[in-house]
Design a protein around this motif. Sequence first.
Motif, PDB file in Angstrom:
ATOM      1  N   SER A   1       0.834  -1.204   0.000  1.00 47.28           N
ATOM      2  CA  SER A   1       0.000   0.000   0.000  1.00 47.28           C
ATOM      3  C   SER A   1       0.871   1.258   0.000  1.00 47.28           C
ATOM      4  O   SER A   1       0.467   2.276  -0.550  1.00 47.28           O
ATOM      5  CB  SER A   1      -0.983  -0.007   1.158  1.00 47.28           C
ATOM      6  N   LEU A   2       2.063   1.179   0.583  1.00 46.94           N
ATOM      7  CA  LEU A   2       2.948   2.351   0.522  1.00 46.94           C
ATOM      8  C   LEU A   2       3.458   2.558  -0.904  1.00 46.94           C
ATOM      9  O   LEU A   2       3.665   3.685  -1.342  1.00 46.94           O
ATOM     10  CB  LEU A   2       4.120   2.194   1.496  1.00 46.94           C
ATOM     11  N   LYS A   3       3.615   1.456  -1.622  1.00 43.14           N
ATOM     12  CA  LYS A   3       4.002   1.593  -3.031  1.00 43.14           C
ATOM     13  C   LYS A   3       2.894   2.307  -3.795  1.00 43.14           C
ATOM     14  O   LYS A   3       3.152   3.222  -4.591  1.00 43.14           O
ATOM     15  CB  LYS A   3       4.246   0.218  -3.643  1.00 43.14           C
ATOM     16  N   GLU A   4       1.661   1.915  -3.504  1.00 42.28           N
ATOM     17  CA  GLU A   4       0.548   2.572  -4.196  1.00 42.28           C
ATOM     18  C   GLU A   4       0.420   4.035  -3.790  1.00 42.28           C
ATOM     19  O   GLU A   4       0.094   4.886  -4.616  1.00 42.28           O
ATOM     20  CB  GLU A   4      -0.756   1.822  -3.923  1.00 42.28           C
ATOM     21  N   LEU A   5       0.702   4.298  -2.513  1.00 42.97           N
ATOM     22  CA  LEU A   5       0.691   5.690  -2.064  1.00 42.97           C
ATOM     23  C   LEU A   5       1.695   6.509  -2.867  1.00 42.97           C
ATOM     24  O   LEU A   5       1.388   7.591  -3.374  1.00 42.97           O
ATOM     25  CB  LEU A   5       1.028   5.750  -0.569  1.00 42.97           C
ATOM     26  N   LEU A   6       2.899   5.953  -2.995  1.00 41.82           N
ATOM     27  CA  LEU A   6       3.938   6.651  -3.770  1.00 41.82           C
ATOM     28  C   LEU A   6       3.482   6.875  -5.209  1.00 41.82           C
ATOM     29  O   LEU A   6       3.607   7.974  -5.757  1.00 41.82           O
ATOM     30  CB  LEU A   6       5.226   5.827  -3.735  1.00 41.82           C
ATOM     31  N   GLN A   7       2.910   5.836  -5.801  1.00 43.06           N
ATOM     32  CA  GLN A   7       2.459   5.963  -7.191  1.00 43.06           C
ATOM     33  C   GLN A   7       1.357   7.010  -7.322  1.00 43.06           C
ATOM     34  O   GLN A   7       1.348   7.783  -8.283  1.00 43.06           O
ATOM     35  CB  GLN A   7       1.964   4.616  -7.703  1.00 43.06           C
TER      36      GLN A   7
END
Lengths: 160, 754
Positions: B488-494
């Motif tokens: 989910s942090l990856k998606e936040l970054l994206q």
Amino acid sequence: MKYWDQLSEAYNRPLKGSLDKPLEKIIFIHLATSLPLPAERDHIRPRIDLIVFMINIQSKYSFKNVEASLSHMDAKFFLGKVCFLITGAGRVNHCSVEMNAVRKLGNLHCSPVIFCELDSEGIRLATAQRLLRILQICAGHVPGVSALFFSSLMKSSIDE
Amino acid sequence: MQQRESTKNPKQALHVCRSSQSDLSEWRIGVKTAGPKSVDLKSAEKYKKEKQQSASDQADNSTQDHLEQALTYFERGKIKDCIPLKKNEALQKHLATVESVALQRGLSPEGLDVLLNVALSGRLADTVNGRILKCLIPASLIAESSVVSAVSWLCVGKCSGSTQLLFLRWLIAMFDFIDHKEKLHALYGIFFCSLQDEKQCPYVCHLLYLLTRRENGESIQSGMQPHLQALLSLYKLLCPELVSITLPAKMKTYFRNSASLWKAAINAIRRRNQGTSPTSQQLNLGTAHLQSRKRKWNTQLILPACNAETNNPIKSEEVNHIDILSHSESFPVEQLHTFSQLLQNIHHLEFPSQMGSVLRNSLLLHYMNCVKDESIYLRLYYWMGQTLQEECTWSKIDNEQYEEEFKDFLDIIYKTECFLQKGFSSCEEFLYKSLPFWDGFCCRSQILRLVSWIPLSNFSEIKPLLCEPLAQLFFTSSLYFKCSVLESLKELLQNWLSWHVMQLDVEADPKISPLNSTLSGLVNSVADLIHFVGWISTVALRLENNATFLLYFILDFYETVCDVYLKYNLPLLVMPPPGVFYPALLSVDSVSLNQLCYIMYRYRTNLVAAKENEQIKKTILQFKFSSQTYQEYNQYIMAMVGCLWTSSAFQKDIHPQGIRLDPEVLKKTRVQEVRNSFNIVHHPALMGYAILFLQQAWPEDKTLNFNLIKGRRWNWYLEYLYMQGFQGLKLFIESSINRVSQVSQTKLGNDQDS
């Protein structure tokens, strides 16, 4: 303390499956309503890896009792072998201890504060597993991670 | 009372026909809710319940009679002015009947009308008025006319201030139950005047907040209490030219909770109505849809059936330019069913007064996306924040039984956020408030998905609110939890990066920017997020003993990080920390190694592109990658090439946290051919492939002599690896290893010197 049995049962349950390396040793859970522990059995008492202070946030007495007990602790335990388990925060209207006071207590003693609702089985189980993980580290079963290192990770920086 | 009789009779008739047909209807329900397997059991149970139901229906009939009597008593007005309750037995009896029936089953629109009139006419003592108002729970809907007449009682001023207050609170709590709101809108001015009353002001503000439409954009002068702020902020969004005051950007809870007195009773009746039978005559709010399942959220999230003006439905053919220019007429949203309707009427759509219903209506979401009206978000904001907080299953443990419904609600919010490509600030605040108390288990995937839509803001502000509770959970939870957090942090970054790209395209005015600042603010926030993930990843690999599964998620995150410059046009490159790089390089898993090779290749491509841009433009660029980034990259690339290609891992590595070892120490290990042990033949992740290659190339040789892979065969072996799907490795070797001169294979890529 009526939930302790279930909590300790949940404690032992994950040992069978979910952890990839089961702890070979059995976990002993010693319950005490307050500190200090009686001196006469000191010589047969096993090593203590983790002390969990349970505070019922709905009772001022519970908080005071823990505060009083903390003064009897050997300082070395505060190097990562203590944690506070706060119960009853799910009913905000019944809380008689301020949340800030609890957080302050945790920061003051360099120990993590964990919230748990004993009334809910799911939360009880999840929290028991979290405590077990902390215990695993505190007992030195995770290579390369010491209790002190771990407590520094869990420390919040709000008070800084 | 003829009216009431007539509503009663069809209900009884329906009861009869229902019991005779119950088998059929129950079968259908069984299929819907539980699947075919449990049909028999379910329907049998239902049948039993039904029987009990009909027995209780008889009892219901007698209470119904009592209620009739009580209502007649109140309506006929035989009550003398302001008699105290104690001295009037008849009043006591009837009041008790009304209370008990209301709390059990709710009251019909007619009953509500009678009681409202009595309570506000001031004929009874204040305590009685209060008791009546507190039990005005609608069984289905509230007629608009009753509300209008009630408001007219307020204007006469017969009832006391406290009763008026209570009525306002009731009106706010029941706002969604009122069947039409047109006439109520006509009373806007009257409510507006009562803003002057200090005690009523907060509630009137809340009411106006619910009622306000674009044409109500008048300005008021006042202090800055939160309830007024809320109303003003809505006015400002609708008619910015009329409100000159600047309002704080961050919103807090504006209104006191008015519904608390009635909430439990409303929910109880709702459940009762839904629970008895789906064909029940009693209407639930908005259950005009036949497919309503037994979920609490449906009642709040379905479009209210009647809302907009229905007197003059506009036919799409007749739309002319005058219509489009004037906003006076609006197309009723409940008639909006197709996309073409949306397109034809897009100029005179008005959102329903119950904004929550928008979340389930994809057409209105399209509309919301296209009008870009901030007032919509403001209207959603308050409702959503309160609902999230009230229904949260761990902050309020009494909600635990409704976990599925809460999950469903969170899912809807997430889907809406994905659709609008925008996070809700009320959702963000909810996360900050509730994460410290979260066990990391209940509604896990929903909560973590909501994390990915936290709007971009200053990272130092987010850190104590989000990162600390999340990190505490992360370190003490299971491997799977760790992986989900990283995802989910990856998606936040994206999401943050996509937002940035969109801003670049739009070139919008800086007012909208959440950071309210420059590119450097954005760069810093993104960099901080990446560093945070780097830190927790390093620790997690330690805690989980370099689990391959975890490593996959970490490297997946860095696949986004390494391409930030080229893919998202943000002048930022952050190298992975050594705690991530070395476990991946020395991993026993070929997938991780291949992933790392690909990431390093993308880093190289990005760095080379940045260097070229710098040289072409010659102008002083505001942002340059620091020489430290290049240095770090070079150190890593040396270690990698040393490991995989030149068999000099322990000599060539110059990273301070790298694997460089003294020859003396290496000698003591007594491992033969230490130098080779991490090249592409001997690397633990690739050795399996080397064995297969040997077996295929020399089937008769059983000694597994790895030294045979040399020179030309080395190239064959490489081709073999590429064929096995090592595309990352291929890209890495072809870009970073200069193979033109076979003699000096050690020479690195061009940017080695830069």
